[in-house]
Design a protein around this motif. Structure first.
Motif: not given
Ligand code: 5GP
Length: 190
Positions: A1-6, A153-156, A176-178, A187-188
């Protein structure tokens, strides 16, 4: 999801190489427009899964999970973190080791709200070692219900949670996958 990544790039703060702070839009102050987009995205991903309830863990999972439940038009349940249990017979309970607090705790859901026949989508804000998601999925299974999948939402991705959940047979969808956290940046995954 680009919006979340930015949003993560512009407002996330890296603590060491393992922890990401997103207090500006998810964990303390909450961006409702972003939460609505997150909810719509999860609702679309799981639209055909027959979801009857969404389950999250208080408190940081509630905002994205509520918007997901709204999108799917099903109730939201948030599991409670409890140290001592007085109403054991009325609760489904699992133990979970908290990544951020580094202590074991119990998470509980009233037996009233999950029944055999329910298809439950588990949502959480972060995935690290998979303990929180595994505990919630465990509660669903104890209730005799089915896990539709796990939405994060955010995966490490450099931590073992995703693999643990996949090995247990769950569908995992992360927005979002970090791949890496460092003082130089975030870095994603490709
Ligand atoms: P796990 O149970 O997968 O090890 O960790 C997930 C839980 O720990 C989430 O519910 C989240 O609250 C918290 N958590 C894990 N890693 C982070 C992180 O980097 N930042 C924040 N803010 N919370 C995290």
């Amino acid at each position: 999801m680009e919006k979340l990544k930015s949003k993560i790039r512009s407002e996330g703060r890296v603590l060491g190489s393992e922890v990401l702070k997103v207090d500006a839009f998810l964990n303390h102050q909450v961006d409702p427009i972003l939460m609505a987009d997150i909810g719509e995205t999860f609702a679309a991903l799981f639209a055909d899964a027959g979801v009857t309830k969404v389950l999250t863990l208080e408190s940081s999972g509630i905002a994205p999970a509520l918007m997901t439940a709204l999108g799917l038009r099903v109730p939201l349940i948030f599991a409670k973190k409890r140290k001592s249990l007085t109403l054991k017979d009325d609760l489904w309970t699992e133990r979970s080791f908290s990544f951020t607090k580094q202590e074991e705790s119990e998470v509980s859901v009233s037996r009233q709200f999950i029944s055999a026949g329910d298809v439950v989508l588990v949502i959480d804000d972060f995935l690290a070692n998979g303990q929180a998601a595994q505990a919630m999925a465990g509660i669903v299974l104890k209730a005799g219900a089915k896990v539709a999948g796990i939405g994060i939402v955010i995966e490490k991705s450099f931590q073992p949670g995703r693999q643990l959940l996949l090995d247990a047979g769950y569908r995992v969808e992360s927005l979002a996958r970090i791949a890496r956290l460092s003082e130089d940046g975030i870095d994603f995954e490709e």
